[in-house]
Write a protein that holds these residues in place. Structure first.
Motif, PDB file in Angstrom:
ATOM      1  N   LEU A   1       8.434  13.350  -4.397  1.00  0.00           N
ATOM      2  CA  LEU A   1       8.264  12.159  -3.559  1.00  0.00           C
ATOM      3  C   LEU A   1       7.269  12.415  -2.436  1.00  0.00           C
ATOM      4  N   ARG A   2       7.404  13.553  -1.746  1.00  0.00           N
ATOM      5  CA  ARG A   2       6.506  13.832  -0.615  1.00  0.00           C
ATOM      6  C   ARG A   2       5.068  14.022  -1.077  1.00  0.00           C
ATOM      7  N   ILE A   3       4.882  14.686  -2.208  1.00  0.00           N
ATOM      8  CA  ILE A   3       3.515  14.844  -2.733  1.00  0.00           C
ATOM      9  C   ILE A   3       2.909  13.479  -3.025  1.00  0.00           C
ATOM     10  N   SER A   4       3.702  12.600  -3.619  1.00  0.00           N
ATOM     11  CA  SER A   4       3.207  11.253  -3.916  1.00  0.00           C
ATOM     12  C   SER A   4       2.870  10.492  -2.635  1.00  0.00           C
ATOM     13  N   GLN A   5       3.739  10.627  -1.619  1.00  0.00           N
ATOM     14  CA  GLN A   5       3.479   9.927  -0.356  1.00  0.00           C
ATOM     15  C   GLN A   5       2.194  10.433   0.298  1.00  0.00           C
ATOM     16  N   MET A   6       1.985  11.763   0.291  1.00  0.00           N
ATOM     17  CA  MET A   6       0.772  12.315   0.890  1.00  0.00           C
ATOM     18  C   MET A   6      -0.472  11.847   0.159  1.00  0.00           C
ATOM     19  N   THR A   7      -0.413  11.820  -1.171  1.00  0.00           N
ATOM     20  CA  THR A   7      -1.596  11.385  -1.926  1.00  0.00           C
ATOM     21  C   THR A   7      -1.858   9.898  -1.723  1.00  0.00           C
ATOM     22  N   PHE A   8      -0.807   9.114  -1.551  1.00  0.00           N
ATOM     23  CA  PHE A   8      -0.995   7.677  -1.372  1.00  0.00           C
ATOM     24  C   PHE A   8      -1.583   7.348  -0.003  1.00  0.00           C
ATOM     25  N   VAL A   9      -1.400   8.222   0.998  1.00  0.00           N
ATOM     26  CA  VAL A   9      -2.041   7.991   2.291  1.00  0.00           C
ATOM     27  C   VAL A   9      -3.549   7.910   2.109  1.00  0.00           C
ATOM     28  N   ALA A  10      -4.098   8.808   1.279  1.00  0.00           N
ATOM     29  CA  ALA A  10      -5.540   8.780   1.011  1.00  0.00           C
ATOM     30  C   ALA A  10      -5.881   7.706  -0.013  1.00  0.00           C
ATOM     31  N   PHE A  11      -5.073   7.615  -1.086  1.00  0.00           N
ATOM     32  CA  PHE A  11      -5.409   6.681  -2.162  1.00  0.00           C
ATOM     33  C   PHE A  11      -5.361   5.227  -1.705  1.00  0.00           C
ATOM     34  N   ALA A  12      -4.626   4.934  -0.647  1.00  0.00           N
ATOM     35  CA  ALA A  12      -4.555   3.549  -0.154  1.00  0.00           C
ATOM     36  C   ALA A  12      -5.925   2.989   0.184  1.00  0.00           C
ATOM     37  N   PHE A  13      -6.908   3.882   0.483  1.00  0.00           N
ATOM     38  CA  PHE A  13      -8.250   3.432   0.854  1.00  0.00           C
ATOM     39  C   PHE A  13      -9.164   3.261  -0.358  1.00  0.00           C
TER      40      PHE A  13
ATOM     41  N   ASP B   1     -10.120  -3.740   4.118  1.00  0.00           N
ATOM     42  CA  ASP B   1      -9.916  -2.566   4.985  1.00  0.00           C
ATOM     43  C   ASP B   1      -8.583  -2.653   5.720  1.00  0.00           C
ATOM     44  N   LEU B   2      -8.273  -3.836   6.232  1.00  0.00           N
ATOM     45  CA  LEU B   2      -7.024  -4.015   6.978  1.00  0.00           C
ATOM     46  C   LEU B   2      -5.817  -3.744   6.086  1.00  0.00           C
ATOM     47  N   LEU B   3      -5.852  -4.241   4.856  1.00  0.00           N
ATOM     48  CA  LEU B   3      -4.751  -3.989   3.920  1.00  0.00           C
ATOM     49  C   LEU B   3      -4.673  -2.503   3.567  1.00  0.00           C
ATOM     50  N   CYS B   4      -5.837  -1.842   3.455  1.00  0.00           N
ATOM     51  CA  CYS B   4      -5.852  -0.408   3.161  1.00  0.00           C
ATOM     52  C   CYS B   4      -5.191   0.386   4.285  1.00  0.00           C
ATOM     53  N   VAL B   5      -5.548   0.068   5.521  1.00  0.00           N
ATOM     54  CA  VAL B   5      -4.965   0.776   6.668  1.00  0.00           C
ATOM     55  C   VAL B   5      -3.453   0.544   6.720  1.00  0.00           C
ATOM     56  N   THR B   6      -3.037  -0.700   6.478  1.00  0.00           N
ATOM     57  CA  THR B   6      -1.602  -1.017   6.484  1.00  0.00           C
ATOM     58  C   THR B   6      -0.871  -0.210   5.421  1.00  0.00           C
TER      59      THR B   6
ATOM     60  N   LEU C   1       7.375   2.983   0.415  1.00  0.00           N
ATOM     61  CA  LEU C   1       6.454   3.230  -0.690  1.00  0.00           C
ATOM     62  C   LEU C   1       7.211   3.289  -2.014  1.00  0.00           C
ATOM     63  N   PHE C   2       8.247   4.153  -2.071  1.00  0.00           N
ATOM     64  CA  PHE C   2       9.077   4.276  -3.269  1.00  0.00           C
ATOM     65  C   PHE C   2      10.545   4.254  -2.847  1.00  0.00           C
ATOM     66  N   VAL C   3      11.380   3.644  -3.659  1.00  0.00           N
ATOM     67  CA  VAL C   3      12.797   3.522  -3.314  1.00  0.00           C
ATOM     68  C   VAL C   3      13.710   4.156  -4.362  1.00  0.00           C
ATOM     69  N   GLY C   4      13.180   5.049  -5.170  1.00  0.00           N
ATOM     70  CA  GLY C   4      13.944   5.687  -6.229  1.00  0.00           C
ATOM     71  C   GLY C   4      13.024   6.031  -7.380  1.00  0.00           C
TER      72      GLY C   4
ATOM     73  N   GLU D   1       3.827   0.082  -2.247  1.00  0.00           N
ATOM     74  CA  GLU D   1       3.087   0.258  -3.501  1.00  0.00           C
ATOM     75  C   GLU D   1       2.585  -1.084  -4.021  1.00  0.00           C
ATOM     76  N   LEU D   2       3.407  -2.113  -3.881  1.00  0.00           N
ATOM     77  CA  LEU D   2       2.963  -3.448  -4.301  1.00  0.00           C
ATOM     78  C   LEU D   2       1.768  -3.909  -3.453  1.00  0.00           C
ATOM     79  N   LEU D   3       1.766  -3.535  -2.187  1.00  0.00           N
ATOM     80  CA  LEU D   3       0.632  -3.886  -1.324  1.00  0.00           C
ATOM     81  C   LEU D   3      -0.644  -3.215  -1.815  1.00  0.00           C
ATOM     82  N   VAL D   4      -0.552  -1.931  -2.203  1.00  0.00           N
ATOM     83  CA  VAL D   4      -1.723  -1.231  -2.741  1.00  0.00           C
ATOM     84  C   VAL D   4      -2.201  -1.920  -4.018  1.00  0.00           C
TER      85      VAL D   4
END
Length: 856
Positions: A353-365, A390-395, A405-408, A424-427
């Motif tokens: 989960l943490r690896i996915s969260q860290m990668t999504f911080v960058a992938f959101a852009f 850009d605003l949606l990416c930052v959010t 981001l993930f709930v299970g 995740e749906l926002l991305v």
């Protein structure tokens, strides 16, 4: 279709290992790491400024450098409190890091003293007092009594109490801010506003406020420390100080290869983290299930394929914007697929989960970067709607480390798959919006897009479709995540950008880089072969090969990246050495070559003088002057004169210093020069803040009125954009009047030494009256010009307006191109049909117009 239950993520109760504690606490400490890196990054640029500044400003920039390091270190201290479970280890690192944190208070007070124009001497004396408190803190740390082992424990970390050696320092900073800095800033606000950008003022205040918000947690209250977010005010301070020579983003990122080195640093960290994480974090138990084969092969190929291509593309031409955007897009693609590999292994879900969260911080852009890449490829400026992306990416990036981001997860036969939450749906929604907008742009411009650009756009669509398809398994549909096959669009994208002209290095640079990289590859290959039998005792053959691949391949790519970058300056020095050697060999022939060199210099001087002459005079006039030594005045019957003038110029100029005024005016007139050059007009002169140009001189044309109106629309659009930017920044702006008239003139060259090409006649006076009788932000034309352009442009009759010494004149506003001739909704840019009609008129055709309406 078989159904798979949703398994929710629950943190276990009781004592957990330090390793597990670290993974559970990652989201709490991550902002502190960002604050630390921002502090180090900004301190480097502040130090460069310190080296170049004069004596008066050296102390200021030195304090700024130390201040950035100290505030960044606060983030690192808070991160240790979030990630380290053992109290003794935590106290050790807090003692050690406070050597960097201690200068925070005295340097910050000196910055405030400098901002007030060195008028508040109390701030200077208080900074000395803070240095004294820092020395006491240092003494306490050195004797082992900096922090106590008594701690406050919160969900976001463990906070040790400061000893009596630390407390005076901790009290002086917030106390001094409220008692001294805030009143001084209020008292000298006008001085600060006049001499500094307001972002510096707000940044310094926010630095103290966020630092003060650390106090509740230190006192035992459950409040997340504001110091985690010190990177925000640090960026504001940096912008306020360096905005003139630091925050030119294009120059920093591309001309100075800033993006290139940023990508290098980011990739280096990720590759080393992957290799060491696999080496020390995976045990044979991780391969108990069969999910790593064959399901783990596609994401591994995708990750390392994308990283390899990003190294090639970014390193090939660091100063090319399209290369860096492509490399960034490839890295973000790789970031997304990285999180898919651990999901194929039998490891703790919190790690996955943490690896996915860290990668999504960058992938959101990714949507923002990919859209910019597409528009760079088709040669268009980024559209206005990209700010919404850009605003949606930052959010999404802000929400990525959160539980939203993930709930299970679902446990499918091929791997675990996270169940997507709102973030995740926002991305996904942001990506879908970007796809639709890029598709719309592509359909509108497909006739002008070259082959390589179409490949880039195609790879973008394919990548986006694969990523959106990954939403299905994340919401309970048992479909293998097609996003694991991102290596397909990645290779297409890399090929397209290289086809676009990415490779720019030649000769010894490439050869040396390749040879050094190959040497490193051979060394690591030998090490891998020797290491394989050792891990073969714990793993099966397949597991050993997969495990070794994930250890060695990141190091191989890291070796290639480091060698490729480090060898660039070395190879360039080698090229210079060869060049100097060639010069030495040519000394024997120097005498023989002197005459030829002199001749070449004379030719260059002649070419330079011709260029200078053409900068002053039109080509035909310059040729006549060179041949005859003089220019015969001529009467031209159909010339269109365009005047511009800034409204309220004097009022705005009074609030600006001389240097800024000249730079601002020069920037505007330089843009005007480029616009009229594109539209076949001739610049005549500037008078103060007025600008004069004409079409149909020195050679009469049939399109001078059309050319002038097109140029006026471009100038109007440029000034509107400039107004919007300055309004957003709260800066004063100029507004423009434009006037156009068509008629006969006399043209010629006046002066003998400082000569200039000019025109005279009533047409010039009437054009001036069109400008003075117009309205700001609008294009005012005479009846004569209107008759020549009315079929091409949407106009508005104003009636008869009085012109000084001219009586009542018919005047018209030109608003835009008619829709049938425009390629954009605003009617600023002509389309292909307009160009065809324009070409026919230029070639002498007489156009018979049907009755037009304003909407046609």
């Amino acid at each position: 279709m078989e159904s798979y239950p949703l398994i929710y993520f629950i943190k276990p109760e009781g004592i957990i290992s330090d390793w597990e504690y670290f993974w559970y606490q990652i989201p709490y400490g991550a902002p502190g790491i960002l604050t630390f890196f921002v502090g180090v990054f900004l301190s480097y640029f502040a130090f460069q400024k310190f080296r170049k500044s004069d004596v008066d400003n050296k102390i200021f920039h030195l304090n700024l450098t130390i201040s950035f390091i100290s505030f960044g270190s606060v983030g690192l201290v808070l991160t240790t409190r979030a990630w380290i479970q053992d109290v003794n280890t935590l106290v050790f690192w807090n003692d050690l890091l406070y050597f960097l944190v201690a200068p925070l208070a005295p340097t910050a007070f000196y910055l405030a003293y400098h901002m007030t124009g060195k008028q508040s001497k109390l701030l200077l004396y208080y900074s000395y007092l803070c240095w004294l408190a820092s020395c006491v803190l240092y003494f306490g740390v050195l004797i082992g009594k900096g922090f106590e082992t008594t701690i406050f424990e919160f969900p976001f970390g463990k906070y040790p109490r400061g000893s009596s050696f630390v407390r005076p320092w901790g009290i002086l900073a917030p106390l001094g801010y409220f008692v001294l800095i805030l009143p001084s800033f209020i008292k000298h606000y006008q001085y600060i506003r006049k001499h500094y950008h307001l972002t510096l003022f707000h940044g310094v205040n926010l630095l103290f406020l966020l630092t003060t918000l650390n106090a509740p947690s230190i006192l035992g209250f459950k409040v997340y420390p504001g110091g985690f977010f010190l990177f925000i005010p640090m960026l504001l301070v940096a912008y306020g100080v360096f905005r003139s020579d630091f925050f030119d983003v294009n120059e920093l990122l591309f001309q100075k290869n800033g993006m290139f080195y940023f990508l290098f640093a980011l990739l280096s960290f990720v590759l080393i983290f992957i290799s060491f994480g696999v080496s020390f974090g995976l045990s044979p138990d991780a391969y108990e299930s069969a999910k790593w084969y064959p399901w783990g092969i596609p994401p591994v190929v995708s990750v390392f394929g994308a990283v390899f291509l990003s190294i090639i593309v970014a390193g090939a031409n660091p100063s090319a914007r399209i290369n860096q955007l492509c490399a960034f897009a490839l890295i973000l693609t790789g970031f997304y697929v990285i999180q898919s590999v651990p999901l194929k292994l039998n490891i703790s879900y919190v790690v996955q989960l943490r690896i996915s969260q860290m990668t999504f911080v960058a992938f959101a852009f990714a949507p923002s970067i990919m859209v910019r890449l597409v528009f760079e490829a088709i040669g268009q400026k980024s559209p206005f709607w990209i700010q919404g992306i850009d605003l949606l990416c930052v959010t999404a990036a802000i929400l990525a480390p959160s539980p939203y981001l993930f709930v299970g997860y679902f446990d499918y036969p091929w791997s675990r798959v996270h169940h997507g939450g709102p973030a995740e749906l926002l991305v996904g929604a942001n990506g879908a919006i970007a796809i639709l907008l890029v598709l719309f742009t592509f359909i509108r411009n497909k006739g002008y897009i070259n082959f390589a650009s179409k490949w880039i756009i195609g790879s973008f669509f394919l990548s986006a479709i694969l990523l959106l398809a990954a939403l299905f398994p994340s919401h309970g549909f048992p479909i293998y995540p097609l996003a694991d096959f991102q290596f397909i669009p990645a290779f297409l994208l890399g090929y397209a950008v290289l086809r676009h002209g990415a490779l720019s290095l030649e000769g010894r640079t490439i050869q040396l880089s390749q040879r050094l990289a190959n040497l490193g590859l051979i060394t690591m290959a030998i090490a891998a072969i020797l290491y394989f039998p050792l891990i073969r005792e714990q793993y099966g053959v397949g597991e050993s090969a997969f495990h070794l691949t994930m250890i060695v391949l990141p190091l191989v790519l890291f070796n290639y990246l480091v060698v490729y970058i480090m060898s660039r300056p070395l190879a360039e020095e080698l090229d210079i050495s060869y060049f100097l050697l060639d010069l030495e060999k040519q000394k024997a022939d120097e005498e023989r070559e002197k005459a030829l060199i002199a001749q070449d210099k004379a030719e260059e001087a002649r070419e330079e003088s011709e260029k200078l002459l053409l900068n002053i005079l039109p080509y035909k006039v310059a040729q006549e002057l060179k041949q005859k030594g003089s220019v015969t005045p001529s009467r031209i019957e159909n010339v269109t004169v365009l005047f511009t003038d800034f409204k309220g110029f004097t009022r705005v100029a009074e609030g600006m210093d001389e240097q800024s005024l000249i730079e601002e005016l020069d920037a505007c007139f330089t843009q005007f020069d480029e616009i009229i050059l594109r539209n076949n007009l001739e610049k005549l002169k500037t008078i103060g803040d007025s600008y004069m140009c004409a079409g149909g001189v020195p050679v009469e044309t049939r399109t001078s009125a059309i050319d002038a109106c097109l140029a006026a629309l471009e100038i109007q659009s440029f000034m509107n954009q400039l107004k919007e930017i300055k309004s957003t920044l709260g800066l004063p702006f100029w507004e423009l009047r434009l006037g156009i008239h068509t008629g006969p003139v006399v043209a010629g060259v006046v002066g003998r030494f400082k000569f200039a090409y000019d025109i005279w006649g009533d047409t010039v006076n009437t054009a001036s009256r069109m400008e003075s009788g117009g309205e700001t932000g609008k294009i005012n034309v005479s009846k004569e010009t209107y008759e020549l352009v009315k079929y091409f442009f949407v106009t508005e009759y104003r009636g008869k307006i009085h012109g000084k010494n001219k009586g009542d004149l018919d005047m018209y506003f030109v608003h835009r191109l008619r829709p049938r001739y425009s390629q954009d909704p605003d009617g600023k840019a002509p389309n292909q049909y307009f160009r065809e009609v324009y070409s026919r008129i230029t070639n002498g055709a007489n156009i018979r117009w049907k009755k037009e309406t304003e909407s046609s």
